[in-house]
Motif scaffolding. Structure first.
Motif, PDB file in Angstrom:
ATOM      1  N   GLY A 156      -1.732   9.671   3.218  1.00  5.88           N
ATOM      2  CA  GLY A 156      -2.658   8.908   1.854  1.00  5.88           C
ATOM      3  C   GLY A 156      -2.084   8.944   0.430  1.00  5.88           C
ATOM      4  O   GLY A 156      -2.366   8.501  -0.430  1.00  5.88           O
ATOM      5  N   ILE A 157      -0.471   9.338   0.654  1.00  2.00           N
ATOM      6  CA  ILE A 157       0.406   8.294  -0.503  1.00  2.00           C
ATOM      7  C   ILE A 157       0.809   6.917  -0.960  1.00  2.00           C
ATOM      8  O   ILE A 157       0.315   6.430  -1.836  1.00  2.00           O
ATOM      9  CB  ILE A 157       1.747   9.392  -0.439  1.00  2.00           C
ATOM     10  CG1 ILE A 157       1.409  10.758  -1.174  1.00  2.00           C
ATOM     11  CG2 ILE A 157       2.822   8.666  -1.935  1.00  2.00           C
ATOM     12  CD1 ILE A 157       2.738  11.923  -0.744  1.00  2.00           C
ATOM     13  N   LEU A 158       0.606   6.419   0.473  1.00  2.00           N
ATOM     14  CA  LEU A 158       0.943   4.602   0.359  1.00  2.00           C
ATOM     15  C   LEU A 158      -0.115   4.282   1.057  1.00  2.00           C
ATOM     16  O   LEU A 158      -0.629   5.459   1.823  1.00  2.00           O
ATOM     17  CB  LEU A 158       2.467   4.498   0.020  1.00  2.00           C
ATOM     18  CG  LEU A 158       3.693   4.856  -0.042  1.00  2.00           C
ATOM     19  CD1 LEU A 158       4.570   5.255   0.402  1.00  2.00           C
ATOM     20  CD2 LEU A 158       3.501   4.039  -1.685  1.00  2.00           C
ATOM     21  N   HIS A 159      -0.346   3.244   1.554  1.00  2.00           N
ATOM     22  CA  HIS A 159      -1.449   2.719   2.418  1.00  2.00           C
ATOM     23  C   HIS A 159      -0.455   2.072   3.459  1.00  2.00           C
ATOM     24  O   HIS A 159       0.577   2.181   3.262  1.00  2.00           O
ATOM     25  CB  HIS A 159      -1.834   1.263   1.526  1.00  2.00           C
ATOM     26  CG  HIS A 159      -3.079   0.737   2.292  1.00  2.00           C
ATOM     27  ND1 HIS A 159      -2.714  -0.502   3.053  1.00  2.00           N
ATOM     28  CD2 HIS A 159      -3.789   0.993   2.169  1.00  2.00           C
ATOM     29  CE1 HIS A 159      -3.913  -0.671   3.957  1.00  2.00           C
ATOM     30  NE2 HIS A 159      -5.014   0.001   2.747  1.00  2.00           N
ATOM     31  N   SER A 160      -1.187   2.236   4.658  1.00  2.00           N
ATOM     32  CA  SER A 160      -0.148   1.637   5.797  1.00  2.00           C
ATOM     33  C   SER A 160       0.228  -0.040   5.524  1.00  2.00           C
ATOM     34  O   SER A 160       1.532   0.576   6.555  1.00  2.00           O
ATOM     35  CB  SER A 160      -1.155   1.965   7.114  1.00  2.00           C
ATOM     36  OG  SER A 160      -2.448   1.604   7.358  1.00  2.00           O
ATOM     37  N   ASN A 161      -0.468  -0.347   5.192  1.00  2.00           N
ATOM     38  CA  ASN A 161       0.711  -2.581   5.123  1.00  2.00           C
ATOM     39  C   ASN A 161       1.753  -1.738   4.104  1.00  2.00           C
ATOM     40  O   ASN A 161       2.655  -2.893   4.469  1.00  2.00           O
ATOM     41  CB  ASN A 161      -0.722  -2.844   5.423  1.00  2.00           C
ATOM     42  CG  ASN A 161      -1.871  -2.981   5.487  1.00  2.00           C
ATOM     43  OD1 ASN A 161      -1.786  -2.620   6.919  1.00  2.00           O
ATOM     44  ND2 ASN A 161      -2.724  -3.827   5.035  1.00  2.00           N
ATOM     45  N   THR A 162       1.693  -0.684   3.314  1.00  2.00           N
ATOM     46  CA  THR A 162       2.458  -0.485   2.190  1.00  2.00           C
ATOM     47  C   THR A 162       3.604  -0.241   2.854  1.00  2.00           C
ATOM     48  O   THR A 162       4.987  -0.372   2.720  1.00  2.00           O
ATOM     49  CB  THR A 162       2.551  -0.216   0.446  1.00  2.00           C
ATOM     50  OG1 THR A 162       1.834  -0.459   0.553  1.00  2.00           O
ATOM     51  CG2 THR A 162       3.614  -0.008   0.127  1.00  2.00           C
TER      52      THR A 162
END
Length: 70
Positions: free
Chosen positions: A38-44
């Motif tokens: 949950g650190i980064l968004h999947s699209n990012t």
């Protein structure tokens, strides 16, 4: 994760295709783990992977054309 991305960018800048390929695998793994935690968004992460892969492919293409000429 940021260290892994930085190392990959440095390997690409140096032009070492083998090291860049190995570092790419490690970087993708670190990015995928950051999505799971949950650190980064999947699209990012998808955008990062796409752009890094494009750089890696362009570097490989450049070295392939240089080898054919010599």
């Amino acid at each position: 994760m940021r260290t892994s991305v930085r190392s990959l960018r440095e390997a690409i800048a140096k032009g070492d295709a083998k090291a860049a390929q190995e570092q790419y695998r490690a970087t993708v793994s670190a990015l995928d783990k950051s999505v799971q935690k949950g650190i980064l968004h999947s699209n990012t992460v998808s955008r990062y992977k796409s752009r890094l892969n494009a750089r890696l492919k362009s570097m490989g293409h450049d070295t392939a054309t240089k080898k054919k000429k010599s």
